[in-house]
Structures are given as structure tokens and as C-alpha cells.
Design a protein around this motif. Structure first.
Motif, short mmCIF file in Angstrom:
data_model
loop_
_atom_site.label_atom_id
_atom_site.label_comp_id
_atom_site.label_asym_id
_atom_site.label_seq_id
_atom_site.Cartn_x
_atom_site.Cartn_y
_atom_site.Cartn_z
N PHE A 1 0.81 -1.22 0.00
CA PHE A 1 0.00 0.00 0.00
C PHE A 1 0.84 1.27 0.00
N ARG A 2 2.15 1.13 0.30
CA ARG A 2 2.99 2.32 0.24
C ARG A 2 3.46 2.61 -1.18
N GLU A 3 3.37 1.63 -2.06
CA GLU A 3 3.74 1.88 -3.45
C GLU A 3 2.51 2.41 -4.18
N ARG A 4 2.28 3.70 -4.03
CA ARG A 4 1.06 4.34 -4.51
C ARG A 4 0.70 3.98 -5.94
N GLU A 5 1.68 4.16 -6.85
CA GLU A 5 1.38 3.98 -8.27
C GLU A 5 0.87 2.58 -8.53
N SER A 6 1.54 1.62 -7.92
CA SER A 6 1.15 0.23 -8.15
C SER A 6 -0.25 -0.03 -7.59
N VAL A 7 -0.57 0.58 -6.45
CA VAL A 7 -1.90 0.41 -5.86
C VAL A 7 -2.97 0.98 -6.80
N VAL A 8 -2.73 2.18 -7.28
CA VAL A 8 -3.70 2.82 -8.17
C VAL A 8 -3.91 1.98 -9.43
N PHE A 9 -2.80 1.53 -10.01
CA PHE A 9 -2.87 0.73 -11.23
C PHE A 9 -3.63 -0.57 -10.98
N THR A 10 -3.28 -1.25 -9.89
CA THR A 10 -3.88 -2.55 -9.58
C THR A 10 -5.40 -2.46 -9.46
N PHE A 11 -5.87 -1.41 -8.77
CA PHE A 11 -7.30 -1.34 -8.55
C PHE A 11 -8.06 -0.64 -9.66
N SER A 12 -7.37 0.22 -10.43
CA SER A 12 -8.12 0.97 -11.43
C SER A 12 -8.22 0.24 -12.77
N LEU A 13 -7.25 -0.65 -13.07
CA LEU A 13 -7.29 -1.31 -14.38
C LEU A 13 -8.60 -2.09 -14.61
N PRO A 14 -8.98 -2.98 -13.67
CA PRO A 14 -10.23 -3.72 -13.93
C PRO A 14 -11.42 -2.78 -14.05
N MET A 15 -11.44 -1.70 -13.24
CA MET A 15 -12.56 -0.77 -13.29
C MET A 15 -12.58 -0.01 -14.61
N LEU A 16 -11.39 0.36 -15.07
CA LEU A 16 -11.28 1.09 -16.32
C LEU A 16 -11.79 0.23 -17.47
N LEU A 17 -11.36 -1.02 -17.49
CA LEU A 17 -11.80 -1.94 -18.55
C LEU A 17 -13.32 -2.11 -18.48
N MET A 18 -13.83 -2.26 -17.26
CA MET A 18 -15.27 -2.43 -17.05
C MET A 18 -16.01 -1.22 -17.60
N LEU A 19 -15.47 -0.05 -17.30
CA LEU A 19 -16.12 1.19 -17.74
C LEU A 19 -16.14 1.27 -19.26
N ILE A 20 -15.02 0.98 -19.90
CA ILE A 20 -14.92 1.10 -21.35
C ILE A 20 -15.78 0.05 -22.05
N PHE A 21 -15.54 -1.23 -21.71
CA PHE A 21 -16.27 -2.29 -22.40
C PHE A 21 -17.76 -2.23 -22.08
N GLY A 22 -18.06 -1.92 -20.81
CA GLY A 22 -19.45 -1.86 -20.41
C GLY A 22 -20.20 -0.75 -21.11
N SER A 23 -19.50 0.37 -21.41
CA SER A 23 -20.17 1.48 -22.08
C SER A 23 -20.27 1.29 -23.58
N VAL A 24 -19.23 0.71 -24.18
CA VAL A 24 -19.22 0.55 -25.64
C VAL A 24 -20.20 -0.54 -26.07
N PHE A 25 -20.15 -1.69 -25.40
CA PHE A 25 -21.01 -2.80 -25.79
C PHE A 25 -22.11 -2.95 -24.74
N SER A 26 -23.14 -2.11 -24.88
CA SER A 26 -24.12 -2.11 -23.81
C SER A 26 -25.37 -2.91 -24.16
N GLY A 27 -25.42 -3.42 -25.40
CA GLY A 27 -26.65 -4.07 -25.85
C GLY A 27 -26.87 -5.45 -25.22
#
Lengths: 295, 266
Positions: free
Chosen positions: B20-46
Motif C-alpha cells: 500500500f505504500r507503493e502508490r502507483e502500483s496500488v492505483v494501477f492494480t485497482f483501477s485497471l479492472p474498473m477502467l476496462l469495465m467502464l470502457i467495455f461496459g459502455s461501448v457494448f451495452s446491448g
């Protein structure tokens, strides 16, 4: 001498990489309570030798006992009796000094008090500093703290002061001397002559995987019995003479000059001279370019 | 507690602190799945199954949670361990009397925390942004629990094994990323599995991710959607069988290939 007087006992130790010998038949005996240095140029086999004794590498042949135990079969109990200071480490970057030292204390059955160890290595003011922000010298002090936290009977130090500035080196030597005074047996490797001369009770000079000389730094390679070099000024310039009987030469000169001999110096071969002759290579000086030994 | 467990618990604490002290790695680890979810979920919503009301977002959520198993354990360990082999962490530990299993317990602790965090964030996002209803039946949560447990076990073991492949810490992610991407594309994460060519389905069926996504779909999609699977069923016994099999493979590989030192150092 009984077995228990020896912290390290090595006979005909050998290890090769891809057919090329790194350690080529080494014999060593380190007594308990002594500080022993393996001195040699880079690539001489020092690290391979010490890592075999630390239980990191398997030997090809030969016998080795470290605290009476075969280092080729390390056990937890044996490991709790030795301390290791590795050559380079940048681990635990995000933890502070206090956290790292107290964490490692939990690995050992009867550890030293983390706070006193931090103080002993001179890092009290840095105890809340993250490891990544320590200077090179402070980082090595932390490595030593981790090496001694388990109250080891034998401490291994692999080239502990490489890259230090002269002042940091002096401080570090003082730390090692204090550990030795506390009764810790120390086996260190170094390619700095000055370091071996300052710290070690006995030195083994290693070149090309073999021990080429062994003894107290003052007597290494027959240094005390070696020829002396006498030099003085004559009207024609400085004259030097190599002799086994310097006292006689000086008396003769004194008679000749009828008193003071101009610019007289008498010197024994320095450890450096002996060492260079033994390893047949250019020497590296810890104080680096500039003052290479007083003449 | 035995020394292994007590020290293992201390390793968990220290590893989490470092993580948890390695900020960048923490942000990357938790945001990547969410980012993918946001993109794919919005583009292919049908909707992907007419009449069943199943959207691609829902399908993708199940795939991303299965991917979370891979990210939190396999990816994390296969990259972190080579780095620790380089920076001297492993060598230092090897030189202490610390029970070796404690090191792996520490890693497991981080894996669990990261996985729970990723799942929580994905579900939160699914509920808030993509109208996803959480499963209500107890058996679905039980399935979620065992698929997660087996998935984490096998991916952790495979991550430990895989960590011996890269020559150094810097090349580790270059080894790991393509493996994960190829499996995600072929295992029903980024595409609907039944739409893939049959040779691709066969290929993916060899590897565990396909079975992990299928298990997660049985949790997060309506029961009727099972008819849309290639086998017209969730095949939960097969899922369990494959995950156990890969756990055993991972165990054998981890035990036989793990190295405390860099290649050529021993």
C-alpha cells in the motif's frame, strides 16, 4: 585444537562454473572470536567461497564446516547462529529502518533488541526513514543491523565497504571492531588492502580461486623478514639501496656522513607491495586515486 | 500457533504495508479492472441474448471478476517475485531461519486483500453504473466462494511457478501480459464465448480461465442464460474438476520450479 575452537573449517573446497574453476581448492581455518579477511582482486573467487559457506551455493568438492555444521545442508537452527551481510541489496525499499529491523528480529529465537541494534549501527536518527531514502553507507549499516539482529556467533560480510567514501569507511570499520570486541567471529571479503590491514587478525590472499598467502597482515608473505629499502640524498641525487641488513647500511652511512644522513628513509615492503607480488595484478586503493599508501 | 503461522502472519502485515505504500502500483492494480469495465461496459451495452434481458455489461462483469482472480494472484506474483529475486529480498530471506512457507503465506495475504478489493469495486461499479443486480440465491454465493478459492489457489501457484521464467524483474511483465491477454480474448472475457470459433473454444478449454469465467457467469447471470453456453449448461462439476486439476498442476510446478536465486546464481 579441538573442533569447537574453529568457527569455520574448510578443506580442498572447489567450485567451477561451466568447467571454469571459481574456487580451486581452498583450505581455511577461522577461529572463534577472530576477524578473518579473504583478500583478493575482483573475480578471485571470494564471493563464491563465502556464499558456499553461507549456505547459498553448493560446492563441487571438498569439506566445509561452519559452526560445526555442513553449510551445504543449511537448517533453520544453523541459520539462526550465523548472520549474513550480502554484497548488494535494495530490498524493503518502502519500509523504514525501525520496521525492517524489528520485523527481521521475529525470525530469530533470541534476537537482540531492535532499538539497540539500530543505535549500534548509528541509524538512530534515521529510524523512521524509509530504506529507499538512505544513502549507500546508511543502507549498508542497515544490512549489518539485519546481519546481527539474530545475535549470530559468526557474521559474514561480503565486500562491506565497496563504494564508501573514506569517512564512511572509517565509521564502518569502527562498527566492525566493536562487534568483534563483543565476541562475534567475523569472516569478511574485501579487495581493499587497507581494510584487511585495519580489521583482520588474519588474512588469506586469494587469487584465481586459490589461497596464495595466509597470515597476520603484518607478516603476510614474509613481509617482516623481507628486504628493506634505504634511500638518502647524495650530491648526485637520491640514491636507494635494497638490503637485508638496513641497520648495518645506515651505520655505515652515518659514519660516512659523520652524523645526519640527508633525507634518510628506511622502509619495509608495504602490504601493498607484498600483495601485488602475490596476485600479480594492479591494486585498488580504498582511498582511490591519489594517496596510495604512505612510504 | 506454529512459528510458520506466526511469522507468516507477520509477513502478511509487512507485505501489505509495502504494497500500500507503493502508490502507483496500488492505483494501477485497482483501477485497471474498473477502467476496462467502464470502457467495455459502455461501448457494448446491448443485450446479447434476446428475451433473457442479459446485457454484455453483465456478461463482461462476470469475465472481469474471473480476470480479477488472475490479476490479483497470477499477474501480481509473476511480476513481484522476479523483482524480489533481483533486489535481494529472496536472497536475504533465504539466509535467515525464517520458515520458507511464511514467505508464501505473506504473498497469499496480499493476493486475498487485492482480490477482495477488486471484486468490491467491480460490483459497486456494476450496480451503480450498469444496472446489475447482485445474485440473491445462497447457492450462487457458495459457487462464487469456491470458484474464487480454487481460482486464487491455482493462479497463485501458477504465478509462483511462472515467476521462474523471466530472466529478471524488468522483463517479467513482458512475459506475463501477453499470456493473460490471449487467455482473456479466448476464454470469454472480452468476447462472448459461444461466438468464438470452435477451435478457439477448444484451445481455451485447456486453460483454467475459461472455466473460471464460466463459473462466475453461473453466479452473476440469470439461470436461463445457461442455455446460451456452448454446452447448454453451466457445467459446474466440470468447472470444479478443471480448477482442482490446475491447482494440482500448479502445486507440482511451484514445488519443482521455484528458485530463491536468479538463474545462474546457485
Amino acid at each position: 585444537m579441538t573442533m569447537s575452537d574453529l568457527a569455520v573449517e574448510v578443506h580442498a573446497l572447489a567450485k567451477a562454473y561451466g568447467g571454469i574453476p571459481a574456487v580451486d581448492g581452498i583450505d581455511l581455518q577461522v577461529q572463534r572470536g577472530e576477524c578473518f579477511a579473504l583478500l583478493g582482486p575482483n573475480g578471485a573467487g571470494k564471493t563464491t567461497a563465502i556464499e558456499i559457506l553461507e549456505g547459498y551455493r553448493a560446492r563441487d568438492s571438498g569439506d566445509a564446516l561452519v559452526l560445526g555444521h555442513d553449510p551445504g545442508r543449511p537448517t533453520g537452527t544453523w541459520r539462526s547462529r550465523i548472520g549474513i551481510v550480502l554484497q548488494t541489496a535494495t530490498d524493503n525499499a518502502e519500509l523504514n529502518v525501525h520496521e525492517v529491523v524489528s520485523h527481521f528480529a521475529h525470525y530469530y529465537p533470541s534476537p537482540r533488541d531492535p532499538e539497540s541494534v539500530i543505535e549500534a549501527v548509528g541509524l538512530s536518527e534515521k529510524r523512521k526513514t524509509r530504506t529507499r531514502n538512505l544513502s549507500g553507507g546508511q543502507r549498508r549499516r542497515l544490512d549489518v543491523a539485519l546481519g546481527i539482529i539474530g545475535r549470530p556467533e559468526l557474521l559474514f560480510l561480503d565486500e562491506p565497504t565497496t563504494g564508501f567514501d573514506p569517512e564512511a569507511r572509517r565509521d564502518f570499520w569502527e562498527l566492525i571492531r566493536r562487534l568483534r570486541a563483543d565476541g562475534t567471529t567475523i569472516l569478511l571479503t574485501t579487495h581493499y588492502l587497507e581494510e584487511a590491514e585495519h580489521l583482520a587478525d588474519r588474512v588469506a590472499v586469494i587469487a584465481d580461486g586459490r589461497v596464495v598467502a595466509e597470515g597476520a597482515p603484518s607478516s603476510l608473505g614474509g613481509r617482516e623478514a623481507g628486504d628493506a629499502v634505504v634511500s638518502w640524498r647524495t650530491p648526485d641525487g637520491v640514491q636507494t639501496s635494497r638490503t637485508a641488513e638496513p641497520t648495518r647500511l645506515v651505520s655505515e652511512l652515518a659514519a660516512q656522513y659523520g652524523g645526519e644522513i640527508p633525507e634518510l628513509t628506511v622502509r619495509r615492503p608495504s602490504l601493498e607491495d607484498v600483495y601485488l607480488a602475490l596476485v600479480g595484478r594492479p591494486v585498488e586503493s580504498p582511498s582511490d586515486q591519489g594517496s596510495v599508501g604512505e612510504l | 500457533m506454529t512459528p510458520t503461522l506466526t511469522i507468516g502472519w507477520r509477513r502478511v502485515q509487512i507485505e501489505l504495508k509495502e504494497f500500500f505504500r507503493e502508490r502507483e502500483s496500488v492505483v494501477f492494480t485497482f483501477s485497471l479492472p474498473m477502467l476496462l469495465m467502464l470502457i467495455f461496459g459502455s461501448v457494448f451495452s446491448g443485450e446479447i441474448a434476446p428475451g433473457l434481458g442479459v446485457t454484455f455489461s453483465q456478461y463482461f462483469l462476470a469475465g472481469m471478476i474471473a480476470s480479477g482472480l488472475v490479476y490479483s494472484s497470477f499477474q501480481q506474483l509473476a511480476i513481484a517475485i522476479p523483482v524480489e529475486r533481483d533486489d535481494g529480498t529472496l536472497k536475504r530471506i533465504q539466509g535467515t531461519p525464517m520458515p520458507k512457507a511464511a514467505y508464501f503465506l505473506g504473498k497469499l495475504g496480499v493476493v486475498l486483500v487485492v482480490y477482495c478489493g477488486q471484486v468490491f469495486l467491480l460490483l459497486l461499479m456494476g450496480v451503480v453504473l450498469f444496472d446489475i443486480t447482485l445474485p440473491s440465491a445462497a447457492w450462487q454465493w457458495i459457487t462464487f466462494a469456491w470458484v474464487s478459492a480454487l481460482g486464487l489457489a491455482l493462479c497463485t501457484l501458477l504465478g509462483i511457478s511462472f515467476s521462474s521464467l523471466p530472466r529478471n524483474g524488468r522483463s517479467a511483465s513482458a512475459w506475463v501480459t501477453p499470456v493473460i491477454l490471449v487467455l482473456q480474448f479466448t476464454s470469454g472475457v472480452f468476447f462472448v464465448f459461444r461466438d468464438l470459433p470452435s477451435w478457439m473454444q477448444t484451445f481455451a478449454s485447456i486453460f483454467p480461465l475459461k472455466w473460471m469465467t464460466q463459473g462466475m457467469r453461473s453466479v452473476f447471470l440469470p439461470g436461463e442464460f445457461a442455455s446460451q453456453e456452448p454446452a447448454a449448461s453451466w457445467e459446474l462439476p466440470q468447472v470444479a474438476g478443471m480448477l482442482v486439476l490446475w491447482t494440482l498442476v500448479g502445486l507440482v510446478l511451484a514445488l519443482t520450479t521455484f528458485r530463491w536465486q536468479r538463474r545462474g546464481d546457485g
